[in-house]
Design an enzyme around this catalytic site. Sequence first.
Site, PDB file in Angstrom:
ATOM      1  N   TYR A   1      43.089  37.847  34.594  1.00 28.15           N
ATOM      2  CA  TYR A   1      42.838  38.788  35.682  1.00 28.15           C
ATOM      3  C   TYR A   1      41.345  39.067  35.835  1.00 28.15           C
ATOM      4  CZ  TYR A   1      43.354  43.104  38.440  1.00 28.15           C
ATOM      5  OH  TYR A   1      43.281  44.090  39.404  1.00 28.15           O
TER       6      TYR A   1
ATOM      7  N   SER B   1      38.462  45.088  41.565  1.00 24.39           N
ATOM      8  CA  SER B   1      39.084  45.833  40.465  1.00 24.39           C
ATOM      9  C   SER B   1      37.966  46.362  39.587  1.00 24.39           C
ATOM     10  CB  SER B   1      39.995  44.925  39.639  1.00 24.39           C
ATOM     11  OG  SER B   1      40.414  45.564  38.450  1.00 24.39           O
TER      12      SER B   1
END
Length: 244
Positions: A149, A136
Site C-alpha cells: 500500500y 494517504s
Amino acid sequence: MKSILITGASSGIGRAAAETFLEDGWRVGAIARRADRLEELAATSENVVALPADVTDAKAMEDVFTRFSKIAGRLDVLFNNAGMFGPAGPINELTVEDFEQVLNVNVRGMFICARLAFEQMRNQTPQGGRIINNGSLSAHNPRPGSICYTTSKHAITGMTRSLSLDGRPFDIACSQIDIGNARTEMVADLTARAAREHPEEPPMPSMDVADAARSVLHMANMPPEANVQFMTVMATKMPYIGRG
C-alpha cells in the site's frame, strides 16, 4: 451544473463524496464494480449516473468516460479515489502477486482514469478541469506491515506532481488529498487487525468519513486560478507525526 466522476463510489470515502457533491448540486458519475450499490445511490437522485466498471479495465473505463461526458456535456472534476489496502505484513511474508494486485488497482487504475480525464479536459470547451487524487498518510509515513500500500501511495504523489506540471498549459489542475483514519470499511478492517494483534492497545483514533468528503468538495470548488496542491485531513489524535 458542474460535473464530477468519482471512482470507488460504492462505499467509504467515494460514497460519502458522492453524497456530499449531490447535496452541493453537482452531477455525479459514480464508478465502482458493485452495480447494486451504485443503483442504490442512483435511486436517491436524478443527478447520479451509475457507471459500473473496474478501474483496471482500460476499455471499460474509456466507455464510462465517453458515456458520462455525453450525458454531462463536460467533465469538471475527477476524484481519482478507488484503491485497496491489500495484504499486510513484512515483505518476506507477501507474494509478488500480492504486490502486483495492489499496484494494479492503486497505481495502474488511477493512471487509466487520470489519462482519460486529462484527455477529456484538454479537448473540451472551455478547456480545463481538475483531477483530485486520493493519496494517504502512507504517501508520507507508513504503517507497519504496509509495504504494498505504501509503495503505491508514494507513486500517487509522483503522479500528482507530474499531472500538475503537465496540466498547466491546458488549465488542468491536479491535487492530492491524504486522508487518515476516516471511518470506512478499510479502516474498520485495519482497526480489527490492530485489535487482534495488540488487544491491550486502545482503539485507533478515527473521524467521520463525511469530514473527508467535505474536504474533497472544498478542493473541487476552488476557482480555476487556485488549487489546493496537497491536503492532509486526519483523525486529530492518530499517530501520524512521528509515527514510523
